[in-house]
Design a protein around this motif. Sequence first.
Motif, mmCIF file in Angstrom:
data_model
loop_
_atom_site.group_PDB
_atom_site.id
_atom_site.type_symbol
_atom_site.label_atom_id
_atom_site.label_comp_id
_atom_site.label_asym_id
_atom_site.label_seq_id
_atom_site.Cartn_x
_atom_site.Cartn_y
_atom_site.Cartn_z
ATOM 1 N N ASP A 261 0.839 -1.197 0.000
ATOM 2 C CA ASP A 261 0.000 0.000 0.000
ATOM 3 C C ASP A 261 0.875 1.248 0.000
ATOM 4 O O ASP A 261 0.514 2.263 -0.603
ATOM 5 C CB ASP A 261 -0.916 -0.004 1.215
ATOM 6 N N PHE A 262 2.013 1.142 0.685
ATOM 7 C CA PHE A 262 3.034 2.183 0.681
ATOM 8 C C PHE A 262 4.395 1.513 0.505
ATOM 9 O O PHE A 262 4.617 0.413 1.022
ATOM 10 C CB PHE A 262 3.034 2.981 1.989
ATOM 11 N N TYR A 263 5.303 2.195 -0.197
ATOM 12 C CA TYR A 263 6.666 1.685 -0.373
ATOM 13 C C TYR A 263 7.599 2.884 -0.303
ATOM 14 O O TYR A 263 7.319 3.926 -0.922
ATOM 15 C CB TYR A 263 6.813 0.972 -1.716
ATOM 16 N N VAL A 264 8.702 2.751 0.424
ATOM 17 C CA VAL A 264 9.605 3.884 0.654
ATOM 18 C C VAL A 264 11.046 3.459 0.412
ATOM 19 O O VAL A 264 11.417 2.301 0.640
ATOM 20 C CB VAL A 264 9.453 4.428 2.093
ATOM 21 N N PHE A 265 11.847 4.412 -0.076
ATOM 22 C CA PHE A 265 13.286 4.143 -0.224
ATOM 23 C C PHE A 265 14.062 5.449 -0.250
ATOM 24 O O PHE A 265 13.487 6.533 -0.407
ATOM 25 C CB PHE A 265 13.576 3.314 -1.481
ATOM 26 N N SER A 266 15.389 5.334 -0.104
ATOM 27 C CA SER A 266 16.299 6.479 -0.103
ATOM 28 C C SER A 266 17.210 6.431 -1.315
ATOM 29 O O SER A 266 17.743 5.365 -1.653
ATOM 30 C CB SER A 266 17.173 6.472 1.163
ATOM 31 N N GLY A 267 17.446 7.585 -1.938
ATOM 32 C CA GLY A 267 18.306 7.642 -3.107
ATOM 33 C C GLY A 267 19.743 7.266 -2.828
ATOM 34 O O GLY A 267 20.401 6.635 -3.657
ATOM 35 N N HIS A 268 20.249 7.627 -1.655
ATOM 36 C CA HIS A 268 21.676 7.385 -1.402
ATOM 37 C C HIS A 268 21.986 5.906 -1.179
ATOM 38 O O HIS A 268 23.151 5.502 -1.266
ATOM 39 C CB HIS A 268 22.172 8.224 -0.220
ATOM 40 N N LYS A 269 20.976 5.083 -0.940
ATOM 41 C CA LYS A 269 21.182 3.633 -0.884
ATOM 42 C C LYS A 269 21.105 3.008 -2.281
ATOM 43 O O LYS A 269 21.314 1.812 -2.440
ATOM 44 C CB LYS A 269 20.109 2.977 0.008
ATOM 45 N N LEU A 270 20.814 3.858 -3.281
ATOM 46 C CA LEU A 270 20.582 3.418 -4.659
ATOM 47 C C LEU A 270 21.586 4.088 -5.605
ATOM 48 O O LEU A 270 21.269 4.362 -6.750
ATOM 49 C CB LEU A 270 19.140 3.769 -5.057
ATOM 50 N N PHE A 271 22.777 4.402 -5.078
ATOM 51 C CA PHE A 271 23.846 4.999 -5.876
ATOM 52 C C PHE A 271 23.524 6.437 -6.283
ATOM 53 O O PHE A 271 24.184 7.004 -7.146
ATOM 54 C CB PHE A 271 24.162 4.138 -7.114
ATOM 55 N N GLY A 272 22.510 7.040 -5.646
ATOM 56 C CA GLY A 272 22.138 8.413 -5.918
ATOM 57 C C GLY A 272 22.569 9.345 -4.798
ATOM 58 O O GLY A 272 23.257 8.938 -3.854
ATOM 59 N N PRO A 273 22.147 10.618 -4.865
ATOM 60 C CA PRO A 273 22.548 11.599 -3.861
ATOM 61 C C PRO A 273 21.884 11.365 -2.510
ATOM 62 O O PRO A 273 20.856 10.688 -2.409
ATOM 63 C CB PRO A 273 22.076 12.932 -4.469
ATOM 64 N N THR A 274 22.461 11.979 -1.486
ATOM 65 C CA THR A 274 21.807 12.012 -0.176
ATOM 66 C C THR A 274 20.709 13.071 -0.203
ATOM 67 O O THR A 274 20.684 13.960 -1.040
ATOM 68 C CB THR A 274 22.815 12.347 0.933
ATOM 69 N N GLY A 275 19.785 12.954 0.739
ATOM 70 C CA GLY A 275 18.751 13.965 0.894
ATOM 71 C C GLY A 275 17.603 13.854 -0.080
ATOM 72 O O GLY A 275 16.770 14.761 -0.158
ATOM 73 N N ILE A 276 17.519 12.760 -0.819
ATOM 74 C CA ILE A 276 16.400 12.550 -1.726
ATOM 75 C C ILE A 276 15.916 11.106 -1.588
ATOM 76 O O ILE A 276 16.717 10.178 -1.435
ATOM 77 C CB ILE A 276 16.773 12.863 -3.200
ATOM 78 N N GLY A 277 14.621 10.942 -1.623
ATOM 79 C CA GLY A 277 14.026 9.610 -1.556
ATOM 80 C C GLY A 277 12.616 9.694 -2.091
ATOM 81 O O GLY A 277 12.192 10.737 -2.608
ATOM 82 N N ALA A 278 11.882 8.626 -1.958
ATOM 83 C CA ALA A 278 10.540 8.617 -2.529
ATOM 84 C C ALA A 278 9.599 7.758 -1.705
ATOM 85 O O ALA A 278 10.003 6.783 -1.061
ATOM 86 C CB ALA A 278 10.571 8.120 -3.975
ATOM 87 N N LEU A 279 8.341 8.158 -1.750
ATOM 88 C CA LEU A 279 7.223 7.394 -1.196
ATOM 89 C C LEU A 279 6.305 7.011 -2.336
ATOM 90 O O LEU A 279 5.880 7.873 -3.116
ATOM 91 C CB LEU A 279 6.458 8.251 -0.188
ATOM 92 N N TYR A 280 6.021 5.732 -2.460
ATOM 93 C CA TYR A 280 4.935 5.264 -3.318
ATOM 94 C C TYR A 280 3.722 5.035 -2.437
ATOM 95 O O TYR A 280 3.821 4.442 -1.353
ATOM 96 C CB TYR A 280 5.303 3.953 -4.022
ATOM 97 N N GLY A 281 2.567 5.494 -2.910
ATOM 98 C CA GLY A 281 1.318 5.187 -2.230
ATOM 99 C C GLY A 281 0.260 4.801 -3.242
ATOM 100 O O GLY A 281 0.224 5.355 -4.355
ATOM 101 N N ARG A 282 -0.568 3.848 -2.888
ATOM 102 C CA ARG A 282 -1.675 3.520 -3.788
ATOM 103 C C ARG A 282 -2.514 4.783 -4.011
ATOM 104 O O ARG A 282 -2.800 5.521 -3.062
ATOM 105 C CB ARG A 282 -2.526 2.396 -3.210
ATOM 106 N N PRO A 283 -2.873 5.057 -5.257
ATOM 107 C CA PRO A 283 -3.503 6.340 -5.581
ATOM 108 C C PRO A 283 -4.689 6.696 -4.700
ATOM 109 O O PRO A 283 -4.820 7.847 -4.259
ATOM 110 C CB PRO A 283 -3.912 6.154 -7.046
#
Length: 449
Positions: A261-283
Amino acid sequence: MTIPDVRAHDAFAATNPLPPGALPPNALPPAPAAPASTPPRGAGGFDPETARRDVPVLHRTVNGRPLVWLDNGATTQKPRQVIEALGTYYSAANSNIHRGAHTMAREATETYEAGRAAVARFLGAESPDSIVFTRGTTEAINLVAQTWGRTNIGPGDEILVPRLEHHSNIVPWQQLAKEKRARLVPVPLLADGSVDQAAFADLLSFRTQLVAVSQASNVLGTVPPVKEMAALAHRYGAKVLVDGAQAVAHFPVDVRDLGADFYVFSGHKLFGPTGIGALYGRPELLEAMPPWQGGGNMIDQVDFTGSTYAPVPHRFEAGTGHISGVAGLLAAIDWLTGFDREAVAAYEHELLAYAERALAEVPGLEILGSAPGKIAVLTFTLAGLDPADIARLLDRDGIAVRAGHHCAQPSLRHYGLETAARASLALYNTPQDVDRLATSLLRMREDIA
């Protein structure tokens, strides 16, 4: 804004040799030989050197030794494509987004929204509108707790959280439960570090409003059967939040197939910059959630008699976002998905097995967690040495690992520990990195014998 080509591996390798003073691995001082074992051979055609060539920091030295970066669970190193994307944004397209009619505002907005679309594709989401940019996993979980949670959790309700969770997936629910007079219910672990599925099934009830579970543990490497857990939770009407911080770099993710229903992650754990991430939520869930923070960018109309809010996802992105971070995250996703993800996962699985065999030859070393299908995380203790001393001595040899409680104290206490050392692997690690680790640990054992 044009994102740099993410597949130009060879030209960079040819023009970026090791920095001055870098030593080849065979220049290390004599030490007890690491155990002989057959190293991985690039399963499925994946060659880690194609990734290593893109990551400048992997070619530096630390304390006069070539760096071995085994702290990927804390943060991953960045390919040049990500570094260049940040530089390109600031040097050629720096502007605020969504509110400007000029060329650079349009370019910055296009990059920002292209990043949102890339995250949606990466996660298998319904649409870009189901993706909210945050500062990272922690903020995303807090956003859900303070919006969906405050609206839907009440007295007597229960939130189920396995004991293997990172503190970021415990403390926000603990705070919410205290505020709402609900109950935070821990789900026990088995001896191998897997989630006790029988106990989980027994703990579920119609009082359960939320199950919060990581897709991969940062300490034990455990990969719970999230899809099956979500299906069972949904039978009771509970929602499921999945912490993907440790999963997204290791294997493909499909949030709809998982039943998240929700999914979360951080960019810096994905070879990306720190301070950015994302939340997925069912619409439908995002549409029903109130804003968390107020300010610019998240509004429709403002008057002193009241305000109306922007549509999803913008109502959850108050103020100026981390625009350059999104540009870097977009480049990181393009870089990672340029590889065969299944081949990468197979290679990491073989490298983990190789590392487990190598470390098994170190007297007094014990690895925590042996759940089947775990990601490439090796949390361990070494008899006679404090974990902090292990990390310090490895650093002397140019090897970076982490020591401490890893923001997952309940996981360690499951094994009667307060601290441990952790070596965490990524796609750019090699059997030679593992050999360096094993050799250094064997030297430590000889020194204290």
